[in-house]
Write a protein that holds these residues in place. Structure first.
Motif, mmCIF file in Angstrom:
data_model
loop_
_atom_site.group_PDB
_atom_site.id
_atom_site.type_symbol
_atom_site.label_atom_id
_atom_site.label_comp_id
_atom_site.label_asym_id
_atom_site.label_seq_id
_atom_site.Cartn_x
_atom_site.Cartn_y
_atom_site.Cartn_z
ATOM 1 N N PHE A 159 0.833 -1.206 0.000
ATOM 2 C CA PHE A 159 0.000 0.000 0.000
ATOM 3 C C PHE A 159 0.864 1.251 0.000
ATOM 4 C CE2 PHE A 159 -2.141 3.370 2.409
ATOM 5 C CZ PHE A 159 -3.278 3.564 1.624
ATOM 6 N N GLN A 160 1.912 1.246 0.821
ATOM 7 C CA GLN A 160 2.802 2.405 0.866
ATOM 8 C C GLN A 160 3.478 2.633 -0.485
ATOM 9 O OE1 GLN A 160 5.561 2.361 4.174
ATOM 10 N NE2 GLN A 160 3.993 1.631 5.605
ATOM 11 N N ALA A 161 3.905 1.558 -1.125
ATOM 12 C CA ALA A 161 4.547 1.689 -2.433
ATOM 13 C C ALA A 161 3.572 2.225 -3.472
ATOM 14 C CB ALA A 161 5.099 0.337 -2.881
ATOM 15 N N GLN A 162 2.353 1.713 -3.462
ATOM 16 C CA GLN A 162 1.348 2.184 -4.418
ATOM 17 C C GLN A 162 1.009 3.649 -4.187
ATOM 18 O OE1 GLN A 162 -1.720 -0.629 -3.580
ATOM 19 N NE2 GLN A 162 -0.888 -2.218 -4.922
ATOM 20 N N ALA A 163 0.878 4.046 -2.915
ATOM 21 C CA ALA A 163 0.560 5.437 -2.600
ATOM 22 C C ALA A 163 1.690 6.372 -3.031
ATOM 23 C CB ALA A 163 0.291 5.581 -1.102
ATOM 24 N N ALA A 164 2.931 5.976 -2.745
ATOM 25 C CA ALA A 164 4.074 6.811 -3.126
ATOM 26 C C ALA A 164 4.183 6.922 -4.641
ATOM 27 C CB ALA A 164 5.361 6.229 -2.532
ATOM 28 N N ALA A 165 3.998 5.794 -5.333
ATOM 29 C CA ALA A 165 4.079 5.811 -6.796
ATOM 30 C C ALA A 165 2.989 6.688 -7.389
ATOM 31 C CB ALA A 165 3.970 4.387 -7.348
ATOM 32 N N GLY A 166 1.758 6.538 -6.892
ATOM 33 C CA GLY A 166 0.657 7.345 -7.416
ATOM 34 C C GLY A 166 0.874 8.823 -7.191
ATOM 35 N N ALA A 167 1.369 9.187 -6.010
ATOM 36 C CA ALA A 167 1.606 10.599 -5.709
ATOM 37 C C ALA A 167 2.716 11.178 -6.581
ATOM 38 C CB ALA A 167 1.947 10.750 -4.231
ATOM 39 N N CYS A 168 3.786 10.412 -6.762
ATOM 40 C CA CYS A 168 4.889 10.889 -7.612
ATOM 41 C C CYS A 168 4.444 11.046 -9.063
ATOM 42 C CB CYS A 168 6.069 9.934 -7.530
ATOM 43 S SG CYS A 168 6.978 9.980 -5.959
#
Length: 212
Positions: A159-168
């Motif tokens: 979830f953290q990886a997906q959130a960071a990727a989406g935000a970037c």
């Protein structure tokens, strides 16, 4: 020798693909996306329509297919896992943009920038391409998550990886739109760095050029 033949075939295939796509982008820009057919593209590239479809299964692919996802994934995989997620992803996005705009289309950096600008304008202005572009966005997000690695069985880490990727990627999209509006006069890597810094703070990215 089989490896050499395989490499030559891959090089020829890549060159044919680049030629077809270059003619497609030029025709779409000159005549309009809807007014240009795949047959038009084939004739301009000096190949058959079947060859075009072999490289680009749909008309939309003539605009949307690129090597951005592969470049980003390679740079993330090569980055240090000890770095924060946003710094790893943001650095890969900036580095990939630098590669694509400084020789990503042949040996002429200006040609690379103009090619990317034309593709971006088509994606922004063409309804059929906007819908498919969203699919590509999700695919790139997943490629980033996969490249980050980590424990695939840990839902919180994923979830953290997906959130960071989406935000970037959202920050990058803002930079891309500004770059298109500015007609490419500002360096894209610097704009992406500036957008990431605005979203996550100055310490989230390395300084890049005058726009960072």
């Amino acid at each position: 020798m089989p490896d050499q033949h395989s490499t030559l075939r891959a090089q020829r295939r890549a060159e044919t693909q680049r030629t077809i796509q270059a003619h497609a982008i030029r025709l779409f820009t000159e005549r309009g996306y809807d007014a240009t057919t795949v047959t038009d593209v084939a004739e301009a590239a000096g190949v058959s329509p079947m060859t075009v479809y072999r490289h680009f299964p749909t008309k939309e692919d003539l605009v949307l297919v690129d090597r951005h996802g592969r470049l980003v994934a390679e740079r993330i995989a090569a980055s240090s896992a000890s770095q924060p997620l946003v710094r790893r992803i943001g650095g890969a996005l900036i580095d990939s943009a630098a590669t694509l705009t400084s020789g990503g289309h042949g040996d002429d950096p200006a040609a690379g920038e103009q090619f990317l600008l034309a593709r971006l304008r088509l994606m922004i202005s063409t309804p059929a391409l906007r819908a498919r572009h969203l699919d590509n966005h999700y695919a790139l997000q997943q490629a980033i998550v996969d490249a980050l690695g980590g424990d695939a069985t840990d839902p919180d880490a994923a979830f953290q990886a997906q959130a960071a990727a989406g935000a970037c990627l959202a920050a990058m999209h803002t930079a891309l739109v500004r770059w298109a509006e500015d007609d490419g006069r500002t360096e894209l890597p610097g704009l992406i760095a500036k957008a990431l810094a605005a979203a996550f703070g100055d310490d989230s990215v390395d300084r890049v050029g005058p726009e960072a």
